[in-house]
Every structure is written in C-alpha cells, then in structure tokens.
Scaffold this motif. Sequence first.
Motif: not given
Length: 170
Positions: A42-49, A157-160, A166-170
């Motif tokens: 969920e941290m993997v984002y991309v941007v267009d520069v 910026a948007h998710p790649a 990842s599934p939620p913890a718990g």
Amino acid sequence: MTIRGILLMMLGAGLAGCGGLSTGELTPTQLEAVRAQGVAPEMVYVVDVPGFQLVGQSVSLYHEEGYQAFYLSPRGRQVWFGVDRGAFSDAVCPERPVHGAERVSAAVTCERDEVGWYRVSGDRHEYAADEDGRVLRVSGVRGEIGRKALRTAITGAHPAPGVTPSPPAG
C-alpha cells in the motif's frame, strides 16, 4: 559516489530498455523486488513528473516499510519521490527536514494549500501530502524543477498498477 552521480551514469549508459529509465509505471519485476525488500504494497505509488523518467533501479525501501524512487531528466536533473506511514500537519511541517537538504537542521518554510504543504529548505523544495495514514513527498532542487511541476506530480500520485494490498492485520 553520490546518488546523482549514479543516476547520471545510468542515464548516460542508455538503460531505457534494460530496466534503467521507464515511463513511470513499475514493471512486475520491479514490484516484486520492492516487495522482497519489505516495502508494504500500500506504500507503492507512482507519480508523473513532466520531463522526468522513473529510474527503475532506484525503486527501493524507504524507512521501515515505505517506498522511494528517483526520476531523472535527460539533462541529469533528479526528483525524489517517497511514501511512508504517518501523518503530516501544520505542526509537523517545519520540524521535518526537506528530503535531500544539505543540512538536516536547516530551517524549513511551509505554505499550506488545497493539495498539501509546499516546503523549502536551502536549495531544495518539495510538496508533501497526507493521504489515509501515508505521507507522500516529492522533492527536487529549486531551479531544476519548478513548484508547479512538484504540485502536479503530488496531485497525480496514485497506487502503482498491479499492486495487491496486504490483507489487514488481525
């Protein structure tokens, strides 16, 4: 050797077809590599520069499970993009160093707008945005990339594509 020097070497070597420079989207191989490094999907984002291309070999872990990448222009200018867990606020803005600032202790000026925070420290500037428990930041050297380009990048910026959270913890 500095990051800038390494990026310039990769640009000069013409690695576009070999995973060096790309249009901005991550390949399945790059996605697998960052996941193997411990980057949370969920941290993997991309941007267009505009005027810059993603340097494929630069995609990597940032802090504990965040993501970072460098974008490079044909003239050797670079932009850094990072995503990490956390929150950003008016109080945090002047306390957190601008990425790549020469001195971590250098004063940071902040200007809030509807997109996020425009931040300046020394010869560096960046945009930071707070998005659902993530802090997204895009930065570069003033005079090598303009404020408007940084703002455009952070706004888009948007998710790649191809990333499965990842599934939620718990």
